[in-house]
Motif scaffolding. Structure first.
Motif, PDB file in Angstrom:
ATOM      1  N   ILE A  89       0.845  -1.202   0.000  1.00 56.07           N
ATOM      2  CA  ILE A  89       0.000   0.000   0.000  1.00 56.07           C
ATOM      3  C   ILE A  89       0.878   1.249   0.000  1.00 56.07           C
ATOM      4  O   ILE A  89       0.649   2.198  -0.767  1.00 56.07           O
ATOM      5  N   HIS A  90       1.905   1.249   0.832  1.00 54.49           N
ATOM      6  CA  HIS A  90       2.800   2.410   0.892  1.00 54.49           C
ATOM      7  C   HIS A  90       3.743   2.454  -0.303  1.00 54.49           C
ATOM      8  O   HIS A  90       4.182   3.541  -0.706  1.00 54.49           O
ATOM      9  N   PHE A  91       4.036   1.307  -0.873  1.00 54.57           N
ATOM     10  CA  PHE A  91       4.838   1.271  -2.094  1.00 54.57           C
ATOM     11  C   PHE A  91       4.097   1.998  -3.219  1.00 54.57           C
ATOM     12  O   PHE A  91       4.701   2.739  -3.999  1.00 54.57           O
ATOM     13  N   ALA A  92       2.785   1.795  -3.280  1.00 57.19           N
ATOM     14  CA  ALA A  92       1.974   2.505  -4.279  1.00 57.19           C
ATOM     15  C   ALA A  92       2.003   4.007  -4.018  1.00 57.19           C
ATOM     16  O   ALA A  92       2.076   4.813  -4.956  1.00 57.19           O
ATOM     17  N   ARG A  93       1.967   4.388  -2.747  1.00 57.97           N
ATOM     18  CA  ARG A  93       2.039   5.815  -2.413  1.00 57.97           C
ATOM     19  C   ARG A  93       3.382   6.409  -2.819  1.00 57.97           C
ATOM     20  O   ARG A  93       3.462   7.544  -3.293  1.00 57.97           O
TER      21      ARG A  93
END
Length: 236
Positions: free
Chosen positions: A66-70
């Motif tokens: 999820i944070h990788f996408a951010r």
């Protein structure tokens, strides 16, 4: 732990010999081996990794995605060209699609979606993901891409190390699907492209003059990757 006694075929396909990526990787050799040949990785290779360790890793890896996408969304903002913006936008969609596949994979390992989504982020997940985003917020696109590279390219090198391991268990290895995913031609090609992009950005964004700072970022991301593996072992 020790350095493996073999050189994985294709390991030096990532980045040019004199390029920034190879310099960053070789500049933190101790941290890189601690990450790419961590006891967790060795357990994946020979099939001895405790199932509880892998399940813990799977849950936290979903939260990491999820944070990788951010971080990739931040890369769109920081991108140096419209072409780079399009590429990073496409990668966001791919990562978000991967989160759905990841939930399906977790279910195959006996972890239902409500459990995955309801699990808090571990300290290791928080420290790693926020570090990457912080480097992107504080710096430019090169700072962000260097912070992301140990994950993107590192997993490809991890797979090559496993595939070259003379102690690797092939028949009946419960983790073979994971190994196949990161050892696949498509993932390896994506990782090579990411390393080449580091080289290109190094040329256009003064990588040589900034090497000390960039090397520190790369090495810290590698250390955080090793801690990400370790949390699984600690939970087993």
């Amino acid at each position: 732990m020790g350095t493996p006694a073999w050189i994985p075929a294709g390991e030096n396909d990532f980045g040019a010999e004199s390029g920034l990526y190879r310099r960053l990787r070789d500049g933190c050799a101790q941290e890189w081996v601690a990450y790419t040949w961590h006891p967790f990785v060795q357990g994946l290779s020979d099939g001895t990794l405790p199932l509880a360790a892998f399940r813990t890793y799977l849950i936290q890896d979903y939260l990491f995605l999820i944070h990788f996408a951010r971080a990739k969304a931040l890369a769109v903002f920081k991108a140096e060209s419209i072409e780079a913006m399009r590429e990073k936008t496409a990668s966001i969609g791919a990562i978000l699609a991967e989160t759905s596949l990841h939930l399906t994979y977790c279910a195959e390992w006996g972890i239902p979606e409500p459990v995955v989504r309801g699990t808090p982020e571990s300290a290791e997940t928080v420290s790693y993901t926020r570090y990457v985003i912080d480097r992107g917020l504080a710096g430019d696109i090169l700072d962000l891409e260097v912070a992301l590279a140990p994950c993107t390219v590192g997993y490809a090198e991890v797979a090559l190390r496993i595939l070259a391991d003379p102690k690797r268990r092939v028949e009946g290895n419960p983790y073979q699907s994971w190994i196949d995913s990161y050892g696949s031609a498509s993932y390896q090609a994506m990782a090579r492209a990411a390393a080449a992009r580091i080289d290109t950005l190094g040329e256009s964004h003064g990588g040589a003059a900034r090497f000390r700072s960039l090397s520190g970022t790369f090495a810290e991301a590698a250390r955080l990757e090793a801690r990400f593996w370790q949390q699984g072992l600690d939970a087993a």
